[in-house]
Write a protein that holds these residues in place. Structure first.
Motif, short mmCIF file in Angstrom:
data_model
loop_
_atom_site.label_atom_id
_atom_site.label_comp_id
_atom_site.label_asym_id
_atom_site.label_seq_id
_atom_site.Cartn_x
_atom_site.Cartn_y
_atom_site.Cartn_z
N GLY A 59 0.81 -1.21 0.00
CA GLY A 59 0.00 0.00 0.00
C GLY A 59 0.84 1.26 0.00
O GLY A 59 0.33 2.36 -0.26
N ASP A 60 2.13 1.12 0.26
CA ASP A 60 3.06 2.24 0.23
C ASP A 60 3.92 2.11 -1.03
O ASP A 60 4.75 1.21 -1.14
N PRO A 61 3.72 2.99 -2.01
CA PRO A 61 4.48 2.87 -3.28
C PRO A 61 5.98 2.93 -3.11
O PRO A 61 6.72 2.49 -3.99
N THR A 62 6.45 3.46 -1.97
CA THR A 62 7.90 3.56 -1.75
C THR A 62 8.47 2.31 -1.08
O THR A 62 9.69 2.20 -0.94
N ALA A 63 7.60 1.40 -0.66
CA ALA A 63 8.06 0.20 0.05
C ALA A 63 8.09 -0.99 -0.89
O ALA A 63 7.38 -1.04 -1.89
N TYR A 113 -12.49 -19.99 -5.32
CA TYR A 113 -11.47 -19.55 -6.27
C TYR A 113 -11.18 -18.04 -6.21
O TYR A 113 -11.43 -17.30 -7.15
N PRO A 114 -10.58 -17.60 -5.08
CA PRO A 114 -10.18 -16.19 -5.02
C PRO A 114 -8.99 -15.91 -5.92
O PRO A 114 -8.19 -16.78 -6.23
N SER A 115 -8.89 -14.66 -6.33
CA SER A 115 -7.76 -14.18 -7.13
C SER A 115 -7.48 -12.76 -6.68
O SER A 115 -8.40 -12.02 -6.33
N GLY A 116 -6.21 -12.35 -6.67
CA GLY A 116 -5.87 -11.02 -6.18
C GLY A 116 -4.83 -10.33 -7.02
O GLY A 116 -4.01 -10.97 -7.68
N ILE A 117 -4.85 -9.00 -6.98
CA ILE A 117 -3.87 -8.16 -7.67
C ILE A 117 -3.66 -6.89 -6.87
O ILE A 117 -4.42 -6.58 -5.95
N PHE A 118 -2.64 -6.12 -7.24
CA PHE A 118 -2.49 -4.73 -6.82
C PHE A 118 -2.62 -3.87 -8.06
O PHE A 118 -2.03 -4.18 -9.11
N ASP A 170 0.21 1.06 -8.45
CA ASP A 170 -0.10 -0.34 -8.11
C ASP A 170 -0.07 -0.55 -6.59
O ASP A 170 0.52 -1.51 -6.08
N SER A 171 -0.76 0.34 -5.87
CA SER A 171 -0.70 0.33 -4.41
C SER A 171 -2.02 -0.06 -3.74
O SER A 171 -2.13 0.04 -2.51
N VAL A 172 -3.00 -0.51 -4.53
CA VAL A 172 -4.32 -0.83 -3.97
C VAL A 172 -4.60 -2.32 -4.17
O VAL A 172 -4.62 -2.80 -5.30
N PRO A 173 -4.84 -3.06 -3.08
CA PRO A 173 -5.15 -4.49 -3.23
C PRO A 173 -6.60 -4.71 -3.68
O PRO A 173 -7.51 -4.01 -3.25
N TRP A 174 -6.77 -5.71 -4.54
CA TRP A 174 -8.08 -6.12 -5.03
C TRP A 174 -8.18 -7.65 -4.95
O TRP A 174 -7.19 -8.35 -5.19
N VAL A 175 -9.36 -8.13 -4.62
CA VAL A 175 -9.62 -9.57 -4.60
C VAL A 175 -10.95 -9.84 -5.28
O VAL A 175 -11.92 -9.07 -5.11
N THR A 176 -11.02 -10.92 -6.05
CA THR A 176 -12.28 -11.34 -6.65
C THR A 176 -12.52 -12.81 -6.33
O THR A 176 -11.59 -13.56 -6.04
N TRP A 177 -13.80 -13.23 -6.37
CA TRP A 177 -14.20 -14.60 -6.04
C TRP A 177 -15.64 -14.80 -6.52
O TRP A 177 -16.27 -13.86 -7.00
N HIS A 178 -16.16 -16.02 -6.41
CA HIS A 178 -17.58 -16.20 -6.68
C HIS A 178 -18.24 -16.94 -5.52
O HIS A 178 -17.59 -17.71 -4.81
N GLU A 179 -19.54 -16.68 -5.33
CA GLU A 179 -20.32 -17.29 -4.27
C GLU A 179 -21.45 -18.11 -4.88
O GLU A 179 -22.08 -17.69 -5.86
N ALA A 180 -21.69 -19.28 -4.29
CA ALA A 180 -22.69 -20.20 -4.83
C ALA A 180 -23.52 -20.78 -3.70
O ALA A 180 -23.15 -20.73 -2.53
#
Length: 382
Positions: free
Chosen positions: A87-91, A155-160, A165-175
């Motif tokens: 979350g810190d672009p300098t780190a 089946y979660p998946s994640g990116i920044f 590129d300092s913000v985390p995102w996660v996607t998944w599906h619910e059934a």
């Protein structure tokens, strides 16, 4: 050597990322049914030490020298997805892991996320110099991402992405729950009062008692599942945004591949990019992956060729996203080494000018299947 904690136990669902300074440290996460925890499936993670050439497990010792990530070590976890960022672009980026684990409240499978934090305290309970912090506001005693904690998530998946590129995102599906399976995504928003320093906010926002308002399905009344997510920008130098690709039941009852991206204006909703990507909309598609080659999104998936065999198909975005024209890159004779075999388990990676793919030819459950790797050079011949 083997990453397994117990080499006489099956390790499954491996996933890998690069973290640390200059993103030069490989990290891997996987599932292993540990005898130390009564054969309950645990999530483990290790990092590669280039000086020793050894994989070192990392995290808090949960008993017996095993650094399980599970929230509850007596509940079977599954399908980890490891990604990296800060979350810190300098780190330097650190590893994050999203996984499935049954709730202690509902028994429905939840999505949980933890991030790796370097620990130089010398605490003997910390293995490999890192500890894992759960991420997200606690709801009913658990930091679940589920929109409905009484439905199971998979089946979660994640990116920044986004600024530097300092913000985390996660996607998944619910059934389950007598409702269609639906895809959701959440953005990590900094919150000093939340575990791990972040709270998860659904994008688009969920309205009370109506999860269709935050589902990403093209049609929330149809099943969708197994989304893949990538961070990218169509314009060099612009901030990346999340792009998603997934299979969804189309109007004709067949699984279709669809793509959407974060609205770069509102940053609070997703916009569909084109229609179905299927080569033949009357055939089923599955196993989709999305990746950026430079500033161009590529989508790779498996599609029934009409005979029951699934073959690798590839498209790239060949227009502005509003028009949503996806050009087919699959050659006339396909990518298979053996055209008579069905394909399984496609995965992708990319450089600035090349798409790399790997897939299995032949059913691994019934034959000596072969693993194939291919490269598609942008602007050239496959």
């Amino acid at each position: 050597a083997s990453l397994n904690i117990h080499t006489n136990v099956i390790g499954e669902s491996p996933t890998i990322t690069l973290s640390g300074e200059t993103e030069s440290v490989p990290w891997s996460a996987w599932v292993e049914a540990s005898p130390g925890f009564n054969d309950v499936a645990q999530i483990f993670a290790s990092r590669f030490n280039a000086q020793t050439g050894i994989w070192q497990q990392a995290g808090q010792d949960r008993g017996g020298g095993e650094a399980s990530l599970n929230l509850q070590t007596n509940r079977n976890a599954a399908h980890p997805f490891i990604f990296s960022g800060s979350g810190d672009p300098t780190a330097s980026p650190v590893p994050w892991v999203a996984w499935e684990e049954p709730s202690i409240n509902s028994n429905a499978t939840q999505i949980f996320v933890a991030k790796g934090v370097k620990d130089d305290s010398g605490d003997a309970a910390v293995i490999g110099g890192f500890r894992w912090e759960p991420v997200g506001i606690v709801k009913a005693s658990e930091p679940t991402l589920n929109v409905d904690p009484f439905r199971s998530s998979f089946y979660p998946s994640g990116i920044f992405a986004e600024t530097a590129d300092s913000v985390p995102w996660v996607t998944w599906h619910e059934a389950g729950g007598d409702r269609p399976s639906r895809i959701f995504t959440a953005r990590g928003v900094a919150d000093a009062n939340a575990p791990g320093g972040y709270k998860w906010i659904n994008v688009p926002p969920c309205q009370p008692n109506d999860e269709t308002t935050c589902a990403l399905n093209t049609n929330p009344l149809k099943d969708a599942k197994d989304a893949s997510m990538a961070a990218g920008s169509l314009v060099p130098g612009e901030s990346t945004v999340p792009w998603l690709a997934w299979p969804e039941i189309g109007p004709n009852g067949k699984w279709q591949i669809f793509v959407s991206r974060l609205d770069t204006t509102s940053r609070n909703s997703f916009l569909q990019v084109g229609a179905s990507l299927n080569v033949d909309p009357n055939q089923d598609a599955r196993g989709v992956k999305i990746v950026f080659v430079g500033n161009v999104p590529y989508v790779v998936w498996l599609e029934d060729d009409g005979t029951g065999k699934f073959q690798v198909q590839v498209r790239h975005l060949a227009s502005d996203p509003q028009t949503g024209t996806w050009a087919l890159d699959t050659p006339a004779n396909g990518f298979n080494v053996n055209a008579d075999l069905s394909d399984f388990g496609v995965a992708v990676a990319a450089s600035n000018d090349t798409l790399f793919m790997t897939w299995t030819e032949g059913d691994p459950a019934s034959s000596a299947s072969q693993l194939v790797v291919g490269a598609l050079h942008v602007g050239g011949q496959p």
